[in-house]
Design a protein around this motif. Structure first.
Motif, PDB file in Angstrom:
ATOM      1  N   ARG A  10       0.946  -1.309  -0.046  1.00  0.00           N
ATOM      2  CA  ARG A  10       0.067   0.026  -0.127  1.00  0.00           C
ATOM      3  C   ARG A  10       0.963   1.148   0.039  1.00  0.00           C
ATOM      4  NH1 ARG A  10      -3.626  -0.176   4.766  1.00  0.00           N
ATOM      5  NH2 ARG A  10      -3.553  -2.552   3.938  1.00  0.00           N
ATOM      6  N   VAL A  11       1.791   1.271   0.684  1.00  0.00           N
ATOM      7  CA  VAL A  11       2.936   2.344   0.832  1.00  0.00           C
ATOM      8  C   VAL A  11       3.483   2.658  -0.267  1.00  0.00           C
ATOM      9  CG1 VAL A  11       4.976   3.229   1.749  1.00  0.00           C
ATOM     10  CG2 VAL A  11       3.262   2.353   3.303  1.00  0.00           C
ATOM     11  N   VAL A  12       4.003   1.644  -1.082  1.00  0.00           N
ATOM     12  CA  VAL A  12       4.601   1.581  -2.415  1.00  0.00           C
ATOM     13  C   VAL A  12       3.661   1.988  -3.449  1.00  0.00           C
ATOM     14  CG1 VAL A  12       5.526   0.366  -4.188  1.00  0.00           C
ATOM     15  CG2 VAL A  12       6.352  -0.114  -2.105  1.00  0.00           C
ATOM     16  N   LEU A  13       2.406   1.584  -3.614  1.00  0.00           N
ATOM     17  CA  LEU A  13       1.296   2.141  -4.502  1.00  0.00           C
ATOM     18  C   LEU A  13       1.001   3.641  -4.238  1.00  0.00           C
ATOM     19  CD1 LEU A  13      -1.146  -0.602  -4.640  1.00  0.00           C
ATOM     20  CD2 LEU A  13       0.552   0.080  -6.378  1.00  0.00           C
ATOM     21  N   TRP A  14       0.926   4.107  -2.758  1.00  0.00           N
ATOM     22  CA  TRP A  14       0.834   5.608  -2.693  1.00  0.00           C
ATOM     23  C   TRP A  14       2.098   6.492  -3.020  1.00  0.00           C
ATOM     24  CZ3 TRP A  14      -3.442   8.063  -1.631  1.00  0.00           C
ATOM     25  CH2 TRP A  14      -4.609   7.587  -1.406  1.00  0.00           C
ATOM     26  N   MET A  15       3.129   5.835  -3.148  1.00  0.00           N
ATOM     27  CA  MET A  15       4.553   6.496  -3.637  1.00  0.00           C
ATOM     28  C   MET A  15       4.337   6.743  -4.856  1.00  0.00           C
ATOM     29  SD  MET A  15       7.314   5.038  -0.946  1.00  0.00           S
ATOM     30  CE  MET A  15       8.567   5.905  -1.897  1.00  0.00           C
ATOM     31  N   TYR A  16       3.975   5.690  -5.517  1.00  0.00           N
ATOM     32  CA  TYR A  16       3.852   5.774  -7.186  1.00  0.00           C
ATOM     33  C   TYR A  16       2.736   6.738  -7.320  1.00  0.00           C
ATOM     34  CZ  TYR A  16       2.279   3.834 -11.652  1.00  0.00           C
ATOM     35  OH  TYR A  16       1.989   3.739 -12.963  1.00  0.00           O
ATOM     36  N   ALA A  17       1.773   6.670  -7.079  1.00  0.00           N
ATOM     37  CA  ALA A  17       0.479   7.558  -7.352  1.00  0.00           C
ATOM     38  C   ALA A  17       1.047   9.086  -6.885  1.00  0.00           C
ATOM     39  CB  ALA A  17      -0.754   7.257  -6.374  1.00  0.00           C
ATOM     40  N   GLY A  18       1.940   9.326  -5.941  1.00  0.00           N
ATOM     41  CA  GLY A  18       2.374  10.454  -5.417  1.00  0.00           C
ATOM     42  C   GLY A  18       3.444  10.827  -6.567  1.00  0.00           C
ATOM     43  N   ALA A  19       4.275  10.145  -6.952  1.00  0.00           N
ATOM     44  CA  ALA A  19       5.123  10.379  -8.191  1.00  0.00           C
ATOM     45  C   ALA A  19       4.447  10.747  -9.447  1.00  0.00           C
ATOM     46  CB  ALA A  19       6.090   9.202  -8.278  1.00  0.00           C
ATOM     47  N   VAL A  20       3.730  10.121  -9.702  1.00  0.00           N
ATOM     48  CA  VAL A  20       2.742  10.270 -10.900  1.00  0.00           C
ATOM     49  C   VAL A  20       2.119  11.677 -10.771  1.00  0.00           C
ATOM     50  CG1 VAL A  20       0.856   9.725 -12.597  1.00  0.00           C
ATOM     51  CG2 VAL A  20       2.636   8.004 -11.670  1.00  0.00           C
ATOM     52  N   ALA A  21       1.446  11.888  -9.756  1.00  0.00           N
ATOM     53  CA  ALA A  21       0.887  13.352  -9.509  1.00  0.00           C
ATOM     54  C   ALA A  21       1.658  14.437  -9.575  1.00  0.00           C
ATOM     55  CB  ALA A  21      -0.027  13.363  -8.167  1.00  0.00           C
ATOM     56  N   VAL A  22       2.934  14.332  -8.877  1.00  0.00           N
ATOM     57  CA  VAL A  22       3.969  15.637  -8.819  1.00  0.00           C
ATOM     58  C   VAL A  22       4.510  15.598 -10.304  1.00  0.00           C
ATOM     59  CG1 VAL A  22       6.265  15.920  -8.146  1.00  0.00           C
ATOM     60  CG2 VAL A  22       4.525  15.016  -6.351  1.00  0.00           C
ATOM     61  N   ALA A  23       4.652  14.529 -10.927  1.00  0.00           N
ATOM     62  CA  ALA A  23       5.161  14.670 -12.718  1.00  0.00           C
ATOM     63  C   ALA A  23       4.074  15.475 -13.175  1.00  0.00           C
ATOM     64  CB  ALA A  23       5.324  13.341 -13.124  1.00  0.00           C
ATOM     65  N   GLY A  24       2.844  15.502 -12.969  1.00  0.00           N
ATOM     66  CA  GLY A  24       1.805  16.134 -13.541  1.00  0.00           C
ATOM     67  C   GLY A  24       1.782  17.648 -13.353  1.00  0.00           C
ATOM     68  N   ILE A  25       1.839  17.962 -11.837  1.00  0.00           N
ATOM     69  CA  ILE A  25       2.071  19.148 -11.523  1.00  0.00           C
ATOM     70  C   ILE A  25       3.003  19.904 -12.043  1.00  0.00           C
ATOM     71  CG2 ILE A  25       2.137  20.650  -9.328  1.00  0.00           C
ATOM     72  CD1 ILE A  25       0.506  18.453  -8.162  1.00  0.00           C
ATOM     73  N   PHE A  26       4.203  19.257 -11.866  1.00  0.00           N
ATOM     74  CA  PHE A  26       5.521  19.955 -12.299  1.00  0.00           C
ATOM     75  C   PHE A  26       5.413  20.242 -14.004  1.00  0.00           C
ATOM     76  CE2 PHE A  26       8.681  18.587  -9.063  1.00  0.00           C
ATOM     77  CZ  PHE A  26       8.107  19.378  -8.199  1.00  0.00           C
ATOM     78  N   GLY A  27       4.585  19.139 -14.829  1.00  0.00           N
ATOM     79  CA  GLY A  27       4.716  19.411 -16.177  1.00  0.00           C
ATOM     80  C   GLY A  27       3.935  20.595 -16.342  1.00  0.00           C
ATOM     81  N   TYR A  28       2.810  20.572 -15.604  1.00  0.00           N
ATOM     82  CA  TYR A  28       2.000  21.856 -15.915  1.00  0.00           C
ATOM     83  C   TYR A  28       2.656  23.174 -15.529  1.00  0.00           C
ATOM     84  CZ  TYR A  28      -2.159  24.894 -15.730  1.00  0.00           C
ATOM     85  OH  TYR A  28      -3.187  25.861 -15.876  1.00  0.00           O
ATOM     86  N   PHE A  29       3.247  23.351 -14.257  1.00  0.00           N
ATOM     87  CA  PHE A  29       3.881  24.461 -14.071  1.00  0.00           C
ATOM     88  C   PHE A  29       4.924  24.764 -14.875  1.00  0.00           C
ATOM     89  CE2 PHE A  29       1.754  23.975  -9.687  1.00  0.00           C
ATOM     90  CZ  PHE A  29       1.017  25.179  -9.997  1.00  0.00           C
ATOM     91  N   LEU A  30       5.611  24.007 -15.356  1.00  0.00           N
ATOM     92  CA  LEU A  30       6.872  24.221 -16.418  1.00  0.00           C
ATOM     93  C   LEU A  30       6.326  24.649 -17.779  1.00  0.00           C
ATOM     94  CD1 LEU A  30       9.698  23.852 -17.283  1.00  0.00           C
ATOM     95  CD2 LEU A  30       9.094  21.435 -18.123  1.00  0.00           C
ATOM     96  N   GLY A  31       5.155  24.068 -18.207  1.00  0.00           N
ATOM     97  CA  GLY A  31       4.325  24.715 -19.277  1.00  0.00           C
ATOM     98  C   GLY A  31       3.769  26.026 -19.177  1.00  0.00           C
ATOM     99  N   VAL A  32       3.319  26.320 -18.014  1.00  0.00           N
ATOM    100  CA  VAL A  32       2.979  27.621 -17.833  1.00  0.00           C
ATOM    101  C   VAL A  32       4.100  28.746 -17.548  1.00  0.00           C
ATOM    102  CG1 VAL A  32       1.968  29.499 -15.758  1.00  0.00           C
ATOM    103  CG2 VAL A  32       0.865  27.079 -16.634  1.00  0.00           C
ATOM    104  N   ILE A  33       5.181  28.354 -16.954  1.00  0.00           N
ATOM    105  CA  ILE A  33       6.591  29.220 -17.066  1.00  0.00           C
ATOM    106  C   ILE A  33       7.267  29.440 -18.456  1.00  0.00           C
ATOM    107  CG2 ILE A  33       8.805  29.367 -16.144  1.00  0.00           C
ATOM    108  CD1 ILE A  33       8.035  27.890 -13.628  1.00  0.00           C
TER     109      ILE A  33
END
Length: 97
Positions: A10-33
């Protein structure tokens, strides 16, 4: 499978989901910048024409939403393949014992 193994997975799956979400957030902000919120109007964009990125046969316009989607897909795929390989190896070692 005992409770400790389930908790670890469960911890590994939450870390996986968190990493994917962070990649999406960083990608969006990189695109805005880089490209601004309305296309190629950001401070680092080159020229007034839309810019395109390619990944193999796929071509897409570089916008914040597209960069976020690209980050989610790439990180999700790469980490998913790595996690699948780890699960496969750990299950094959359990069978061999």
């Amino acid at each position: 499978m005992n409770e400790r193994e389930r908790g670890g997975r469960r911890v590994v799956l939450w870390m996986y989901a968190g990493a994917v979400a962070v990649a999406g957030i960083f990608g969006y902000f990189l695109g805005v910048i880089v490209y601004g919120s309305g296309g190629p109007t950001g401070p680092l964009a080159e020229g007034p024409a839309p810019q395109y990125g390619t990944f193999g046969p796929v071509t897409f316009e570089l916008t914040p939403l597209n960069l976020a989607l690209f980050g989610v897909v790439m990180v999700g795929t790469m980490l998913g393949v790595a996690l699948a390989a780890i699960v496969y190896v750990s299950n094959s070692e359990r069978v061999a014992q």
